[in-house]
Scaffold this motif. Sequence first.
Motif, PDB file in Angstrom:
ATOM      1  N   UNK A 162      15.245  -6.365 -28.000  1.00  0.00           N
ATOM      2  CA  UNK A 162      16.874  -5.981 -28.215  1.00  0.00           C
ATOM      3  C   UNK A 162      17.048  -4.409 -27.938  1.00  0.00           C
ATOM      4  N   UNK A 163      16.002  -3.397 -27.463  1.00  0.00           N
ATOM      5  CA  UNK A 163      16.323  -1.966 -27.331  1.00  0.00           C
ATOM      6  C   UNK A 163      15.750  -1.173 -28.187  1.00  0.00           C
ATOM      7  N   UNK A 164      15.213  -1.801 -29.367  1.00  0.00           N
ATOM      8  CA  UNK A 164      14.674  -0.774 -30.353  1.00  0.00           C
ATOM      9  C   UNK A 164      13.121  -0.397 -30.077  1.00  0.00           C
ATOM     10  N   UNK A 165      12.555   0.641 -30.620  1.00  0.00           N
ATOM     11  CA  UNK A 165      11.313   0.874 -30.375  1.00  0.00           C
ATOM     12  C   UNK A 165      10.494   0.682 -31.615  1.00  0.00           C
ATOM     13  N   UNK A 166       9.357   0.145 -31.427  1.00  0.00           N
ATOM     14  CA  UNK A 166       8.405  -0.273 -32.480  1.00  0.00           C
ATOM     15  C   UNK A 166       7.713   1.128 -33.089  1.00  0.00           C
ATOM     16  N   UNK A 167       7.750   1.641 -34.091  1.00  0.00           N
ATOM     17  CA  UNK A 167       7.028   2.744 -34.683  1.00  0.00           C
ATOM     18  C   UNK A 167       5.623   2.644 -34.967  1.00  0.00           C
ATOM     19  N   UNK A 168       5.354   1.723 -35.629  1.00  0.00           N
ATOM     20  CA  UNK A 168       3.851   1.202 -36.005  1.00  0.00           C
ATOM     21  C   UNK A 168       3.750  -0.150 -36.378  1.00  0.00           C
ATOM     22  N   UNK A 169       2.706  -0.737 -36.555  1.00  0.00           N
ATOM     23  CA  UNK A 169       2.438  -2.147 -37.103  1.00  0.00           C
ATOM     24  C   UNK A 169       1.364  -1.749 -38.226  1.00  0.00           C
ATOM     25  N   UNK A 170       1.752  -1.958 -39.354  1.00  0.00           N
ATOM     26  CA  UNK A 170       0.818  -1.858 -40.593  1.00  0.00           C
ATOM     27  C   UNK A 170       0.537  -3.122 -41.259  1.00  0.00           C
ATOM     28  N   UNK A 171      -0.822  -3.038 -41.519  1.00  0.00           N
ATOM     29  CA  UNK A 171      -1.368  -4.586 -41.940  1.00  0.00           C
ATOM     30  C   UNK A 171      -1.431  -4.686 -43.481  1.00  0.00           C
ATOM     31  N   UNK A 172      -1.411  -3.514 -44.105  1.00  0.00           N
ATOM     32  CA  UNK A 172      -1.590  -3.229 -45.573  1.00  0.00           C
ATOM     33  C   UNK A 172      -0.621  -2.653 -46.219  1.00  0.00           C
ATOM     34  N   UNK A 173      -0.447  -2.499 -47.491  1.00  0.00           N
ATOM     35  CA  UNK A 173       0.608  -1.468 -48.296  1.00  0.00           C
ATOM     36  C   UNK A 173       0.217  -0.022 -48.020  1.00  0.00           C
ATOM     37  N   UNK A 174      -0.858   0.187 -48.037  1.00  0.00           N
ATOM     38  CA  UNK A 174      -1.518   1.690 -47.830  1.00  0.00           C
ATOM     39  C   UNK A 174      -1.056   2.183 -46.371  1.00  0.00           C
ATOM     40  N   UNK A 175      -1.322   1.143 -45.389  1.00  0.00           N
ATOM     41  CA  UNK A 175      -0.858   1.819 -44.069  1.00  0.00           C
ATOM     42  C   UNK A 175       0.483   1.771 -43.752  1.00  0.00           C
ATOM     43  N   UNK A 176       1.392   0.958 -44.456  1.00  0.00           N
ATOM     44  CA  UNK A 176       2.644   1.126 -44.500  1.00  0.00           C
ATOM     45  C   UNK A 176       3.135   2.320 -45.044  1.00  0.00           C
ATOM     46  N   UNK A 177       2.657   2.845 -46.153  1.00  0.00           N
ATOM     47  CA  UNK A 177       3.106   3.736 -46.973  1.00  0.00           C
ATOM     48  C   UNK A 177       2.705   5.165 -45.993  1.00  0.00           C
ATOM     49  N   UNK A 178       1.448   5.143 -45.523  1.00  0.00           N
ATOM     50  CA  UNK A 178       1.326   6.233 -44.471  1.00  0.00           C
ATOM     51  C   UNK A 178       2.048   6.401 -43.286  1.00  0.00           C
ATOM     52  N   UNK A 179       2.379   5.260 -42.818  1.00  0.00           N
ATOM     53  CA  UNK A 179       3.325   5.349 -41.558  1.00  0.00           C
ATOM     54  C   UNK A 179       4.836   6.038 -41.792  1.00  0.00           C
ATOM     55  N   UNK A 180       5.148   5.445 -42.988  1.00  0.00           N
ATOM     56  CA  UNK A 180       6.430   6.127 -43.646  1.00  0.00           C
ATOM     57  C   UNK A 180       6.479   7.468 -43.577  1.00  0.00           C
TER      58      UNK A 180
END
Length: 267
Positions: A162-180
């Motif tokens: 669709x033309x967007x970019x994937x910032x990261x793929x997080x597999x856990x809550x902690x990984x997601x919070x770190x990515x943000x």
Amino acid sequence: MSIAQTIRVHLPYLRRFARTLTGAQQTGDAYVATLLEGLISTPSDFPTYMSPRTALYHAFLKVWNSVRLDSNDGDDATSSLLAAQRRINSISSLPRQAFLLVAVEGFTSAETAAILEVDEQDVEKLLEVAGQEIAHQVATNVLIIEDELLIAMDLETIVTSLGHSVQEVATTKSEALSAVKRKKPGLILADVKLADGSSGLEAAKEIVAEGEVPIIFITAYPEKVLTGERPEPTFLISKPFQRDTVMAIISQALFFDTKAHPRIAAA
């Protein structure tokens, strides 16, 4: 039962669709009125081999694609709605129709194909075109919170197509919070149940507490979200998902600038 009785319940939603499609309430209502006048004079034009709602939208788009009515509406909507409408009007006609039928009106791919008189595979192509045109205007970076590798890869493919970019793929809550913390995403696709037993819902709650962001939950456990007892997320896709559904919902979330609020993400 007469055609009028059959379609009466669907007319408010058709008016909404017509207004969004045309960009103006007066013009949208004029198209609906033209359709109704035609059905009164030639009731045989109403396709009885479809469900009444599908037949109504099919008949309406026959009118839309064959008649041109001018808009005289004033700009009486909010600035955000006007901005969204300008984006809608910039999408090519047939992809716009497919996008609104699926993302706004909630038709399935099969129903949309019947309404537009195309194959189901064509609906996916039309949604992809619409998504690409939307991304040209509102392209963003996407955080995927998903612990199943193959599903994450499918979502990455859809996002980038669709033309967007994937910032990261997080597999856990902690990984997601770190990515943000490293970079704020413009959109989040989140599973509910994650690899280490943590919750995508809880991750979303903490993320939006720091700032609003569109969030789409993609889960095999919709009952964990749709409890009916508290505010619920705007966007929820059940696994296994259809590619065209994900494309349409991503485009809808970004197109209408639909943000998740803390109390909603906490559901």
